[in-house]
Design a protein around this motif. Structure first.
Motif, short mmCIF file in Angstrom:
data_model
loop_
_atom_site.label_atom_id
_atom_site.label_comp_id
_atom_site.label_asym_id
_atom_site.label_seq_id
_atom_site.Cartn_x
_atom_site.Cartn_y
_atom_site.Cartn_z
N THR A 1 -1.53 5.25 7.66
CA THR A 1 -2.81 4.73 7.18
C THR A 1 -3.08 3.35 7.75
O THR A 1 -4.21 3.03 8.14
CB THR A 1 -2.81 4.67 5.64
N LYS B 1 -6.41 -2.19 5.66
CA LYS B 1 -5.70 -1.66 4.51
C LYS B 1 -4.38 -2.41 4.33
O LYS B 1 -3.82 -2.96 5.27
CB LYS B 1 -5.40 -0.17 4.70
N VAL C 1 -4.10 0.12 -0.83
CA VAL C 1 -3.88 1.57 -0.83
C VAL C 1 -2.71 1.86 -1.76
O VAL C 1 -1.63 1.31 -1.61
CB VAL C 1 -3.58 2.09 0.59
N ASP C 2 -2.94 2.73 -2.73
CA ASP C 2 -1.92 3.02 -3.73
C ASP C 2 -1.50 4.49 -3.63
O ASP C 2 -2.19 5.32 -3.03
CB ASP C 2 -2.47 2.73 -5.13
N ASP C 3 -0.35 4.78 -4.23
CA ASP C 3 0.15 6.16 -4.36
C ASP C 3 0.36 6.85 -3.01
O ASP C 3 0.04 8.03 -2.83
CB ASP C 3 -0.79 7.00 -5.24
N GLU C 4 0.87 6.14 -2.05
CA GLU C 4 1.24 6.74 -0.77
C GLU C 4 2.69 6.38 -0.47
O GLU C 4 3.11 5.24 -0.69
CB GLU C 4 0.34 6.26 0.38
N ASP C 5 3.46 7.35 0.03
CA ASP C 5 4.84 7.05 0.40
C ASP C 5 4.85 6.19 1.66
O ASP C 5 3.83 6.00 2.32
CB ASP C 5 5.62 8.34 0.61
N GLU D 1 5.98 6.41 4.81
CA GLU D 1 5.57 6.93 6.11
C GLU D 1 4.07 7.22 6.15
O GLU D 1 3.40 6.94 7.16
CB GLU D 1 6.36 8.19 6.45
N THR D 2 3.54 7.74 5.06
CA THR D 2 2.10 8.00 5.00
C THR D 2 1.31 6.71 5.05
O THR D 2 0.28 6.60 5.72
CB THR D 2 1.74 8.78 3.73
N LEU D 3 1.81 5.69 4.34
CA LEU D 3 1.13 4.40 4.34
C LEU D 3 1.14 3.76 5.73
O LEU D 3 0.14 3.18 6.16
CB LEU D 3 1.78 3.46 3.33
N LYS D 4 2.24 3.90 6.46
CA LYS D 4 2.31 3.34 7.81
C LYS D 4 1.25 3.99 8.70
O LYS D 4 0.60 3.31 9.50
CB LYS D 4 3.70 3.54 8.39
N GLY E 1 -0.66 -2.16 1.57
CA GLY E 1 -0.01 -1.43 0.48
C GLY E 1 1.48 -1.72 0.42
O GLY E 1 2.00 -2.54 1.19
#
Length: 212
Positions: free
Chosen positions: A126, A146, A115-119, A121-124, A148
């Protein structure tokens, strides 16, 4: 009448020159073949050495502890988190091209999706959602989990891990990963050997756990 008698006691100078030239040509061709085979062998040996050096110098290592982040109910892990960096003398590598796989006694995911281009907190979030979607035998990419880059330390905005930089990586884990369960996360860079993280969950899970 005098009879003509043919004598072959010796070669003439022309015949000797022809034979000498023939030997020289044959020797030259044979030498070329031998030298060509030697050059080919030397070139292949150099390619093997250079490839080995490139793979060794492009490997990475895990820096510090490996953490397991549990769900709110603390019944299972949602994702694992660790920091990677280049080995001493290593060259830069593109982390986005790395193949990540997950394995435990119940679930096998051979290609966890990047998963790319996520900050962070958003990645967590996800990763937590991907944990709930992972199945024992993933039938689609959405079920394979996923992973990242949660955070980049001393690094620029690209996904290339360069000497002196550190990337905090997060990899989702399935709901089957509960207390006392061993698991493995394999990291396969585009160049270099596979780096395997083999850990076991503690008997009791907290919100954040150090995995050994």
């Amino acid at each position: 009448m005098r009879s003509l008698i043919k004598h072959d006691d010796a070669f003439t100078g022309l015949e000797a020159a022809i034979v000498l030239i023939a030997f020289i040509v044959v020797a030259a061709v044979f030498s070329y073949v031998v030298l060509g085979a030697g050059f080919f062998t030397t070139q292949k040996s150099q390619e093997v050495v250079h490839t080995g050096v490139q793979q060794a110098s492009s490997s990475m290592e895990v820096i510090g502890n490996v953490y397991g982040v549990a769900t709110t109910a603390s019944e299972n892990l949602a994702y694992v988190q660790f920091t990677v960096g280049n080995t001493a003398g290593g060259t830069a590598l593109d982390v986005s091209k790395m193949v990540v796989s997950y394995l435990d006694g119940a679930t096998r995911s051979p290609d966890v999706q990047f998963v790319d281009d996520e900050d962070g907190e958003t990645l967590k979030a996800t990763l937590i959602a991907a944990s709930e979607a992972m199945t024992e035998n993933p039938a689609s990419k959405d079920e394979m989990g996923k992973w990242g880059i949660i955070e980049k330390v001393n690094a620029n905005d690209n996904d290339v891990l360069e000497p002196g930089e550190q990337f905090v990586i997060g990899v989702s884990t399935p709901t089957t990963l509960t207390a006392n369960t061993p698991f493995s996360v394999n990291l396969q860079p585009s160049v270099g050997a596979v780096f395997a993280l083999q850990k076991t969950l503690p008997p009791a899970l907290h919100r954040v756990n150090i995995l050994y």
